[in-house]
Design an enzyme around this catalytic site. Structure first.
Site, PDB file in Angstrom:
ATOM      1  N   ARG A 100       0.804  -1.222   0.000  1.00  0.00           N
ATOM      2  CA  ARG A 100       0.000   0.000   0.000  1.00  0.00           C
ATOM      3  C   ARG A 100       0.838   1.273   0.000  1.00  0.00           C
ATOM      4  O   ARG A 100       0.327   2.342  -0.335  1.00  0.00           O
ATOM      5  CB  ARG A 100      -1.027  -0.044   1.129  1.00  0.00           C
ATOM      6  CG  ARG A 100      -2.131  -1.069   0.812  1.00  0.00           C
ATOM      7  CD  ARG A 100      -3.193  -1.127   1.857  1.00  0.00           C
ATOM      8  NE  ARG A 100      -2.718  -1.585   3.133  1.00  0.00           N
ATOM      9  CZ  ARG A 100      -2.750  -2.838   3.555  1.00  0.00           C
ATOM     10  NH1 ARG A 100      -3.239  -3.784   2.780  1.00  0.00           N
ATOM     11  NH2 ARG A 100      -2.304  -3.158   4.739  1.00  0.00           N
ATOM     12  N   GLU A 127       3.427 -11.727  13.393  1.00  0.00           N
ATOM     13  CA  GLU A 127       2.761 -12.331  14.539  1.00  0.00           C
ATOM     14  C   GLU A 127       3.113 -13.812  14.666  1.00  0.00           C
ATOM     15  O   GLU A 127       3.328 -14.317  15.756  1.00  0.00           O
ATOM     16  CB  GLU A 127       1.248 -12.145  14.403  1.00  0.00           C
ATOM     17  CG  GLU A 127       0.488 -12.567  15.638  1.00  0.00           C
ATOM     18  CD  GLU A 127      -0.997 -12.277  15.521  1.00  0.00           C
ATOM     19  OE1 GLU A 127      -1.735 -12.775  16.372  1.00  0.00           O
ATOM     20  OE2 GLU A 127      -1.401 -11.562  14.585  1.00  0.00           O
TER      21      GLU A 127
END
Length: 182
Positions: A69, A106
């Site tokens: 992005r 994560e």
């Protein structure tokens, strides 16, 4: 902050939707799709980023956008500033010799890459992405620029999730965010 600036920031914030429990329970996803669909709001977001860069960094050589992005905001900002744009990609996406840096996700690790000739030693770079959460991806991009001996002037993002302390993970690199969420 001026009333006019607050109004512009409000417009940008209104075009970012919250999706609770996406991609997993307890996460609030900040979706920029509506901002990208609204040409006026997108222009306002770019205007605000451009104003920050011009005020804080009168001399830069490149805007470097983070996959993926950062590719939406970075090239437009670079064009406005009259500077080049550098791709910071996920591993295996760039041809030719590359430099890489890993970062923690994560559940595991990932890597970013940049072409070894993307910038020259001493050139001034501003890194751009849409969001900073824990700061791992942006930190890896800063490390890549440092490996190439570029000077990282700033890390700029549209949104910052302050509660995840990404700005702390970036130190000593500076962070500028248009919108902050606590």
């Amino acid at each position: 902050m001026s009333a006019e600036r607050e109004q512009r920031l409000r417009l940008v914030r209104e075009r970012i939707r919250d999706f609770p429990d996406f991609p997993s329970p307890g996460v609030i996803f900040r979706d920029i799709s509506q901002l990208l669909k609204d040409p006026h709001a997108f222009k306002v977001a770019i205007d605000l980023l451009e104003e920050h860069v011009k005020a804080a960094h009168p001399k830069i050589d490149y805007i470097a956008g983070l996959d993926s992005r950062g590719f939406l905001f970075g090239p437009v900002l670079a064009h406005r500033l009259g500077v080049g744009f550098v791709l910071v990609r996920k591993k295996g996406k760039l041809p030719g010799p590359t430099e890489s840096a890993s970062y923690t996700l994560e559940y595991g690790k990932a890597e970013l890459e940049v072409q070894k000739d993307a910038v020259n030693p001493g050139q001034k770079v501003i890194l751009v992405d849409d969001l900073i959460a824990t700061g791992g991806t942006m930190r890896a991009a800063c490390e890549l620029m440092t490996k190439l001996q570029a000077t990282v002037l700033d890390c700029i993002v549209l949104t910052e999730l302050r509660f995840l302390k990404g700005a702390e993970a970036l130190k000593p690199f500076p962070l500028y965010s248009l919108l902050q969420y606590d």
